[in-house]
Write an enzyme that holds these catalytic residues in place. Sequence first.
Site, PDB file in Angstrom:
ATOM      1  N   SER A   1       0.775  -1.287   0.092  1.00 39.39           N
ATOM      2  CA  SER A   1      -0.176   0.122  -0.014  1.00 39.39           C
ATOM      3  C   SER A   1       0.960   1.220  -0.062  1.00 39.39           C
ATOM      4  O   SER A   1       1.653   1.483  -1.122  1.00 39.39           O
ATOM      5  CB  SER A   1      -0.925   0.041   1.262  1.00 39.39           C
ATOM      6  OG  SER A   1      -1.958   0.736   1.029  1.00 39.39           O
TER       7      SER A   1
ATOM      8  N   GLU B   1      -9.521  -5.477  -3.536  1.00 41.59           N
ATOM      9  CA  GLU B   1      -8.770  -4.626  -3.177  1.00 41.59           C
ATOM     10  C   GLU B   1      -9.518  -3.522  -1.958  1.00 41.59           C
ATOM     11  O   GLU B   1      -9.378  -3.467  -0.686  1.00 41.59           O
ATOM     12  CB  GLU B   1      -7.756  -3.321  -3.899  1.00 41.59           C
ATOM     13  CG  GLU B   1      -6.773  -4.307  -4.402  1.00 41.59           C
ATOM     14  CD  GLU B   1      -5.768  -4.352  -3.584  1.00 41.59           C
ATOM     15  OE1 GLU B   1      -5.506  -3.862  -2.300  1.00 41.59           O
ATOM     16  OE2 GLU B   1      -4.433  -4.693  -4.116  1.00 41.59           O
TER      17      GLU B   1
ATOM     18  N   HIS C   1      -7.975  -5.988   0.690  1.00 42.05           N
ATOM     19  CA  HIS C   1      -6.555  -5.113   1.015  1.00 42.05           C
ATOM     20  C   HIS C   1      -5.974  -5.513   2.224  1.00 42.05           C
ATOM     21  O   HIS C   1      -6.558  -5.772   3.073  1.00 42.05           O
ATOM     22  CB  HIS C   1      -6.850  -3.623   0.946  1.00 42.05           C
ATOM     23  CG  HIS C   1      -5.699  -2.936   0.870  1.00 42.05           C
ATOM     24  ND1 HIS C   1      -4.790  -2.613  -0.423  1.00 42.05           N
ATOM     25  CD2 HIS C   1      -4.877  -1.798   1.823  1.00 42.05           C
ATOM     26  CE1 HIS C   1      -3.907  -1.765   0.036  1.00 42.05           C
ATOM     27  NE2 HIS C   1      -4.202  -1.377   1.365  1.00 42.05           N
TER      28      HIS C   1
END
Length: 504
Positions: free
Chosen positions: A193, A319, A415
Site C-alpha cells: 500500500s 482491494e 486489501h
Amino acid sequence: MNAQYIVDTRNGPVRGAPSPRSEDGRITAHLGIPYAAAPFGERRFAAPAPPPAWNGVRDCVEAGPPAPQSARFIGTEPWDSETSLDCLVLNVWSPGPATGGDGAGSPVMVWIHGGAYIVGSGAEATYDGTRLAEAGTVVVTVNYRLGFEGFGHVPGRPDNRGLLDQIAALRWVRDNIAAFGGDPGNVTVAGESAGAGSVVCLMASPAARGLFRRAVAHSVPGDMLTVGTARLLAEGIAGVIGVPLEADALAGVPPERLLAATDTVLAGTGRTSKGVRTRAFTCYGPVVGGPELPEPPLEAIARGAAADVDLLVGHNTDEFTLFTGLGQRVEIDGEAALAVAASRLGLGEDAVEVYRAAHPGASLTRLYDEIRGDAMFCEYSTRVAEAHAAAGASAHFFRFAARSRVLGGALGACHAFELPLAFGNTDCDLARFLCEGDPGPEYLALSERMRAAWTGFAAVGDPGWEPVRPGATTARVWDLEDSLVTDGRSPLRDLWAGVAFAPK
C-alpha cells in the site's frame, strides 16, 4: 543478557535478545535502533540527520515509539502527545546470534509499512520478522515520518521527508547490516500500500540509487501529488491552525495540533459526485517535482531508471472491499451516479456497463468497489510490472485471490489480507480477524508458499514462476490452490488504457 546478542553499529553497540516468536531461540531481535536523529526541535521538517553516538551498550529489546499519528487500524500502535518523538528507529531480526559480518552474509529484506501515509509503524505484530528470518533472511522494519510531518509542504524544507527517512534507513542498512549477518550487497526493499508506493518512488529516486538490488511492492497506489497541490493542502492545514505557511511558524505547532488540523481537513473532503458520496482516506502522499522525486515513478521505470532492480509486484483481487466493508461509508444514488463517479476517474461512458458484464448481479456498492480497487491499486500495480519488463528489467507479477472469511466472505481477497500470510504471522490480530480465528491448514500452507516466494526472490531474484514479458503478463495467483495465468488484454484493462495516473 548474553554478550553474544551485542552488535557493534557505527553509532555504538546495541544489545538484542532472542525473538519471543522463535521456538528454538535461534532468531535474534534488535528493536528500536535509531537510524536518524529525532526529527523535532531544530530538526523539525528537515531532512533526516545521523543519530548521535552513544557510550556503552544500548539495550534494544523493545520497539521504539511510532511516528505521530491520529488514525488507528487493527494491530497499529497508539500515539499521543506523551509519546517520545524519537521515532526514526528500525528493528532487525537475524537468523541466529550476530555473526560480526563474517562470510557472505544473508539476503536482507527492508520492510516499509503501509497506512495511507498517515498511520502505522514497523513494530506492528503483523510485520514481526521471525518467520522470514528462520528461512535465512535478515529482516529490517522501519518507522518513517507520516502525515504532515513526513509529506506536508513546508517552504524551504524538502517535501518528501518520509521518503528521505526511508533512504536514511537504507543507508543505515548499507553501513551496518553486515554486523547482523546480512549482505549489504543483496538488499530487497519491500512494502505494501503506502509502503509499496514508497518502494516505487525509491526505485525512481536518484537519492536511493544503489541502496537496494531488488524490490517487492504489494498493492501499489497510483496517487501522488504535484508541488502545487501539496502547497494548496498545506495552506489549508495552516489556515485551520491559524499560522502562516512558514517553516518557523509551523515548527512551533505541536504534532497533535497538526494531526487535529489534518483530521479537520479530511472531514471536509467528503466527495459528492452527482449521487456518490464518500470521504477521502488521506490527503498526503509522495510529492513529484522536487530533487527527491523529480518525475512520476511510472515514467522513470518505463525509461529504465531502475532497470538494475529486480521487481516482484502485484495486487489483491478485491482491494477496496476492506474500506467499504470496515468503515468507509459509500452512498450511491443509482447506476447513472456511479457512471459519473467512474468518469471522474478517467473512464469512458460505458465503464459501468463493462464492469456489470464482468460482475453480473453485483450491487452498486460492489461495482464501486471493483472500479475503485482498480483505480487505486490494481491497474497501477500491473502497469508498474509491464513498464519494468518493457524497459528490459526483471519483473515478476502476482495476484492474491484467497478470500477472507469475515462478514461471511464479503470482503473477499481484500486489501492487506496477504500480509500476515507473507510474514508467517498467522496468529496476529489482523490474521485472526480476517480469518475469523484459527486460519486452518489451507491458509497455513498458503503462508508457507508465499514466504518461500518472498525469501527466494530476496535471495536470487526468482520467486518461483515466469517473469513478465513484453505483451505477456504472467501472474502467479496466490489462493488456497495456486495457479499461473498469462493475461491478454481484457475489457476491463482496455477501459483503463487511456487513464494516465498523473500526479494530481
